[in-house]
Write a protein that holds these residues in place. Structure first.
Motif, PDB file in Angstrom:
ATOM      1  N   GLU C  34     -34.886 -64.512 -18.546  1.00 53.94           N
ATOM      2  CA  GLU C  34     -35.078 -63.062 -18.680  1.00 53.94           C
ATOM      3  C   GLU C  34     -33.824 -62.340 -19.151  1.00 53.94           C
ATOM      4  N   ILE C  35     -32.756 -63.094 -19.404  1.00 56.63           N
ATOM      5  CA  ILE C  35     -31.508 -62.458 -19.835  1.00 56.63           C
ATOM      6  C   ILE C  35     -31.724 -61.735 -21.152  1.00 56.63           C
ATOM      7  N   ILE C  36     -31.185 -60.517 -21.238  1.00 55.51           N
ATOM      8  CA  ILE C  36     -31.475 -59.684 -22.405  1.00 55.51           C
ATOM      9  C   ILE C  36     -30.275 -59.538 -23.330  1.00 55.51           C
ATOM     10  N   THR C  37     -29.146 -60.140 -22.973  1.00 54.57           N
ATOM     11  CA  THR C  37     -27.953 -59.966 -23.797  1.00 54.57           C
ATOM     12  C   THR C  37     -28.187 -60.484 -25.209  1.00 54.57           C
ATOM     13  N   GLN C  39     -25.978 -61.602 -28.463  1.00 46.78           N
ATOM     14  CA  GLN C  39     -24.609 -61.951 -28.835  1.00 46.78           C
ATOM     15  C   GLN C  39     -24.340 -61.361 -30.201  1.00 46.78           C
ATOM     16  N   TYR C  40     -23.795 -60.113 -30.225  1.00 45.70           N
ATOM     17  CA  TYR C  40     -23.878 -59.370 -31.472  1.00 45.70           C
ATOM     18  C   TYR C  40     -23.211 -59.991 -32.700  1.00 45.70           C
ATOM     19  N   PRO C  41     -21.920 -60.181 -32.769  1.00 45.89           N
ATOM     20  CA  PRO C  41     -21.473 -60.605 -34.113  1.00 45.89           C
ATOM     21  C   PRO C  41     -22.043 -61.962 -34.501  1.00 45.89           C
ATOM     22  N   GLU C  42     -22.358 -62.791 -33.516  1.00 45.74           N
ATOM     23  CA  GLU C  42     -22.890 -64.117 -33.827  1.00 45.74           C
ATOM     24  C   GLU C  42     -24.300 -64.049 -34.401  1.00 45.74           C
ATOM     25  N   MET C  49     -32.368 -54.485 -38.678  1.00 45.47           N
ATOM     26  CA  MET C  49     -32.677 -53.137 -38.213  1.00 45.47           C
ATOM     27  C   MET C  49     -34.064 -52.746 -38.716  1.00 45.47           C
TER      28      MET C  49
END
Lengths: 377, 360, 159, 152
Positions: C34-37, C39-42, C49
């Motif tokens: 259920e983790i919602i993080t 990993q942005y630049p990756e 968008m």
């Protein structure tokens, strides 16, 4: 008590004195740049004096130069958590002046998005409230659910927070084809997750000790201070604009105005939780049958309001938001006043916080649900 | 019992050193070795616990936690430590500079002293006093002096309020920690750690001590969490009220000391709890199931101790990341109106059970 | 006696509420799915968008380097913040007539509030919002952009 | 109470009041000196009971100033808008209503801050948004600030 404490060497009473603390403008629980001057004795608060204006941009002055279409994007930047409702207030005021009736489709979409905005604002408030109490985990849970709403907004109107989706005469775009599907999925998801909010905080014995009987505001004071929204309704002040002066599609939907009598922080908390259920029920009533039709009424490129005065109020997540336009017939208003709910709600803070502990002040401020740009404008 | 005894290791070091060195030189070298070992342990504990806290908190909160430095962010705390060392140590203008600089060392000192009396494994025990429990409870609460000094000398009202809260809190909860440990002392009949552990060979006290031991354990966990100033009892720091409480004005290495001490204190409380209630390094034994007990003995005693400690630390983290913070008067009410009376009745109850010989 | 019963039952009910809260957090730590993080630049490759997303204003150019902007300044008027500046020039057409075309379409990204009013006001659909959201630069002057590409021309038939 | 009755009611207290209906509200313009008495009367009389002041606005006109009070009664549900006309632009003064509605304390400070209207008997009349040493009143129409206001 302090008065009876004596110096054991001399036998004379110990001298005590009040002292001052500046809470803010940089402080984790003032939620922005609010500065409070606290007069304390030990941990007990004797006086709270808010110092405002750290982000005062004089939006009202800017509005006197802008066209009516341009004004709307400034209202996004006041109470940024209920930006859609602020937009709606200005749009409705201008439409009132132009004497145009909105198509049913516009009304329904505006109402659905207003309620989604209210939900997202309350979710963020719930998370931050938990964090102010020291239960940091709630913050992330609140944001998880809020993210789904923000995605719906982003898909439909392209912005996540400062939406600028209303224009005088309707909406900026039609809704995205996925809008209904996503909204329904969200309501289904959140109907399961909202009981979890209760399990984590509401019943918790520490939580109840921290909120029950803290910062009591009587009904008479709530009215006199003009404390509106969930904060006022927790004191028994029936002030829901959606009920008393219905606008958009609110006359067609059934919902309850959540009222409680206690007027303490716990009541304010419960009112907001209950309002989330009500908002979901409003969305469910409308989402199935969004009427077909235009999403916009044709207006002139530059709107000129006839000479006169227009007052429009809407119910934002924080309370009654009013727009008072004085028009001299030009393309910009002669004078425009925003009645922001946060400003009036803050005026009751000193009254509520007298005699409580520092930790309680944080709870009271959090249950007032202050958004500083809304106060400073 | 065929558990590996670390005494043979320490003895062999001692004899090999004694061959060609005078006894006083041997003592000095042994002191240095022990001091070095504890310093290593201290830093290692800090690094591991900070990483564990961040990861566990993240998983409670649907996050991933540190992921960037090293695989799964393993080197994150090391990177943070380097950053803290390189940071400028700021001192506020009107601070009492001597006390301001002294405070972190007092806190570190008290944690070091407490760590010295920990029984890590069979035979791995630096100080085995016959009043071990008394020593530990006394020393572990010395840290509050450091906190008070830090709050006073910072010349910051937030710090001062935090320090005063901490003083009130630690002094009251000290009672509950001591009394709940005494409940087991009544059972074990000794204050010495090695004897308390030895008395749990047939089963841990939490299982053998009936309900009173369970109550004592619960109270110990609550009071222990309060004594380490961790949430839900983190009033001295109280981020949302006092920004950072007593260490608001500290930066760089001095802040790192406070930070480290908090985590090592958590280890100490968990260590005491594990030793007294969960049998320390003693493996899990059930009565006279010879086969089962022998299998359990194969797991080294070091693992048993650190496993139990890790479990208790996880429990404390679980508390912290679930509950809201109490208010100062509620905190004191919890102690004086609930924990203390229950504790006193509990000791009487336990003494009665021991007298009647009802425990297992 | 009643008081003691009440005292003890209050303790148990309090503990029960605490366990209830711990059950919620316990559920999430035991369900890492259920983790919602993000990993942005990756996850740049997979991060897409929404089409509507308002990133920044761009002037669309065709493959033959032609745009649709006539330089009418409607967007400049519509903009509440003075984000857009249109600098026109007069060029001589092959048939000898003089014609007004844009010299520079200046866009101050640092002043833009992404209100979308310029896009709505454009009579020739020359500008649109792009989905680019990584605007961080080291120097503020880089945020002032000229949107028309060098040597670009007005598309045939747009007036 | 119906608008006609309300009109008579206000006229009985302030005979020189002028009326106008715009934006769905009944507006009553009264001289600034009579405002406090009228407000107190409307707040305390059983049949009017205007206990909720939801908006307080200052307006700067070319030759005078007005303070606009939007009132609502939570028991009767009727609204009225009172406009106090202050003749002087140089030295605008009016009695405070913060003794009648507590919320007015903040709103009047805001009007004082941005328009320079002085509220007599106000318990704590200071600037609320701007610095204490700020010169001028920004929301006045003749306010000039070359530094902070960028003319487009």
């Amino acid at each position: 008590m302090a008065e009876t404490a004596t110096n054991t060497n001399t036998g004379k009473p110990l001298e005590t004195q009040e002292y001052f603390i500046n809470m803010g403008p940089q402080h984790p629980s003032t939620h922005g740049v609010l500065r409070l001057m606290l007069t304390l004795e030990g941990e007990t608060i004797h006086n709270v004096e808010p110092h405002l204006g750290y982000i005062h941009r004089s939006i009202e002055k800017m509005c006197e130069k802008d066209t009516y279409a341009q004004i709307i994007h400034l209202t996004d930047r006041m109470d940024y958590l209920s930006s859609h409702m602020n937009n709606e207030a200005v749009s409705l005021a201008v439409e009132q002046g132009l004497e145009v009736e909105m198509p049913e489709r516009v009304k329904v979409i505006r109402t659905i998005i207003s309620e989604l905005t209210r939900l997202s604002s309350h979710q963020l408030w719930w998370g931050v409230f938990g964090m102010d109490l020291g239960a940091i985990t709630s913050f992330l849970y609140g944001f998880r659910d809020r993210e789904m709403i923000i995605d719906i907004f982003e898909e439909t109107c392209g912005a996540r927070l400062t939406m600028n989706y209303n224009v005088p005469g309707g909406l900026m775009f039609d809704i995205h084809p996925n809008f209904q599907k996503r909204t329904k999925a969200f309501v289904e998801h959140f109907r399961q997750k909202l009981p979890e909010y209760d399990q984590l905080l509401t019943g918790n014995v520490i939580f109840e000790m921290r909120t029950k009987g803290i910062g009591i505001l009587s009904k008479e004071d709530a009215i006199s201070f003009g404390v509106t929204g969930p904060t006022g309704r927790a004191s028994g002040f029936s002030n829901d604009v959606r009920k008393h002066n219905p606008y958009s599609a609110y006359p067609q939907v059934e919902f309850n105005e959540v009222l409680r009598e206690e007027g303490d922080s716990y009541a304010r908390y419960k009112v907001r939780i209950q309002e989330m259920w009500e908002s979901m029920s409003i969305i469910e009533q409308l989402i199935e049958n969004i009427p077909e039709g235009d999403y916009k009424v044709k207006t002139k490129a530059v709107i000129k309001l006839p000479k006169g005065e227009y007052y429009q109020k809407v119910e934002t997540a924080r309370g009654e938001f009013g727009v008072y336009i004085i028009s001299e017939g030009g393309k910009s208003p002669y004078r425009l006043k925003f009645r922001s709910p946060g400003f009036s709600n803050l005026s009751a803070l000193n009254h509520m916080a007298k005699g409580v502990k520092i930790a309680d002040l944080v709870v009271i401020m959090s249950t007032l649900d202050l958004v500083i740009p809304d106060i400073d404008r | 019992m065929n558990i590996y005894d670390f005494k043979s290791l320490t003895d062999s070091i001692h004899t090999s050193l004694s061959v060609n060195l005078s006894p006083s030189a041997v003592t000095i070298i042994e002191f240095i070795i022990i001091a070095f070992a504890f310093m290593m342990l201290f830093t290692l504990l800090g690094l591991i616990l900070v990483y564990a806290e961040r990861k566990i908190a993240a998983f409670f909160q649907l996050r991933l936690g540190p992921m960037r430095v090293g695989k799964w962010g393993i080197a994150q705390t090391a990177a943070d430590a380097i950053k803290l060392i390189l940071k400028e140590p700021l001192v506020t203008k009107n601070a009492d500079k001597f006390l301001f600089n002294l405070a972190p060392f007092i806190i570190i000192l008290s944690t070091f002293m407490a760590l010295g009396a920990m029984p890590f494994a069979k035979g791995l025990h630096a100080l085995d006093f016959d009043i071990g429990i008394l020593y530990l409870t006394a020393v572990s609460s010395l840290g509050v002096i450091g906190i008070l000094i830090a709050g006073w000398s910072s010349d910051n009202k937030y710090s001062l309020i935090g320090a005063m809260r901490s003083g009130a809190q630690v002094v009251s909860y000290e009672l509950s920690v001591g009394l709940s440990l005494l409940t087991v002392v009544v059972l074990a009949g000794s204050l010495q750690f090695s004897e308390i552990i030895a008395s749990q060979e047939a089963g841990w006290w939490i299982f053998r001590g009936h309900i009173p031991a369970l109550i004592a354990f619960t109270i110990f966990m609550i009071a222990g969490t309060a004594e380490t100033n961790r949430g839900p009892f983190d009033l001295p720091e109280a981020e949302s009220e006092l920004t950072a409480g007593f260490h608001t004005e500290y930066s760089g290495l001095k802040f790192a000391f406070f930070f480290l001490a908090e985590f090592v204190n958590m280890f100490i409380i968990a260590g005491i709890g594990a030793t007294v209630f969960l049998g320390g390094w003693m493996p899990f034994h059930i009565g006279n199931w010879e086969g089962f007990n022998r299998i359990m003995d194969f797991i080294p005693s070091l693992f048993w101790f650190f496993g139990k400690v890790a479990f208790l630390i996880f429990l404390m983290m679980w508390f912290k990341w679930t509950f809201p913070r109490l208010r100062i008067d509620q905190l004191l009410r919890l102690e004086w109106k609930y924990l203390l009376p229950i504790n006193l009745v509990n000791i009487l109850f336990m003494a009665f059970i021991v007298l009647m010989g009802w425990h297992f | 006696m009643k008081a003691i019963v009440k005292y003890i039952s209050s303790i148990f009910s309090a503990l029960k509420t605490l366990f209830k809260g711990m059950a919620v957090t316990g559920h999430y730590i035991s369900h890492p799915k259920e983790i919602i993080t993000q990993q942005y630049p990756e996850n740049r490759e997979t991060l897409k968008m929404f089409d509507m997303f308002r990133g920044e204003v761009v002037l669309t150019h065709s493959e033959s380097n032609e745009h649709r902007c006539t330089g009418c300044s409607a967007c400049e008027v519509a903009c509440p913040n003075g984000t857009i500046e249109i600098i026109n020039k007069r060029i001589e057409m092959p048939d000898g007539k003089k014609k007004k075309v844009i010299d520079k379409f200046v866009y101050h990204l640092s002043m833009c509030t992404f209100c979308n009013l310029c896009i709505l006001s454009c009579p020739t659909d020359a500008i649109k919002m792009s989905q680019d959201f990584e605007h961080a630069v080291f120097d503020r002057s880089q945020l002032t952009k000229v949107l028309n590409k060098p040597a670009s021309k007005l598309m045939e038939g747009v007036r | 109470m119906e608008q006609e009755q309300l009109k008579e009611r206000i006229l009985s207290v302030v005979p020189e009041a002028e009326f106008e209906i715009t934006g769905g509200y009944m507006n009553a313009t009264v001289p600034s000196a009579k405002l406090h008495d009228l407000a107190k009367n409307l707040r305390e009389s059983e049949d009017t009971l205007f206990d909720y002041l939801f908006c307080l606005t200052g307006v700067d006109w070319p030759d005078h100033m007005t303070v606009v009070y939007h009132l609502k009664s939570t028991t009767h549900g009727h609204n009225v808008v009172l406009k106090a006309k202050i003749d002087s632009r140089e030295n605008p003064e009016i009695d405070t209503v913060s003794d009648i509605w507590q919320t007015a304390e903040f709103h009047e400070r805001e009007v004082f801050d941005l328009f320079g209207i002085i509220f007599r008997n106000h318990p704590d009349l200071r600037r609320i948004f701007l610095d204490d040493d700020w010169v001028g009143y920004p929301l006045r129409k003749d306010y000039v600030d070359k530094v902070n206001i960028i003319e487009l």
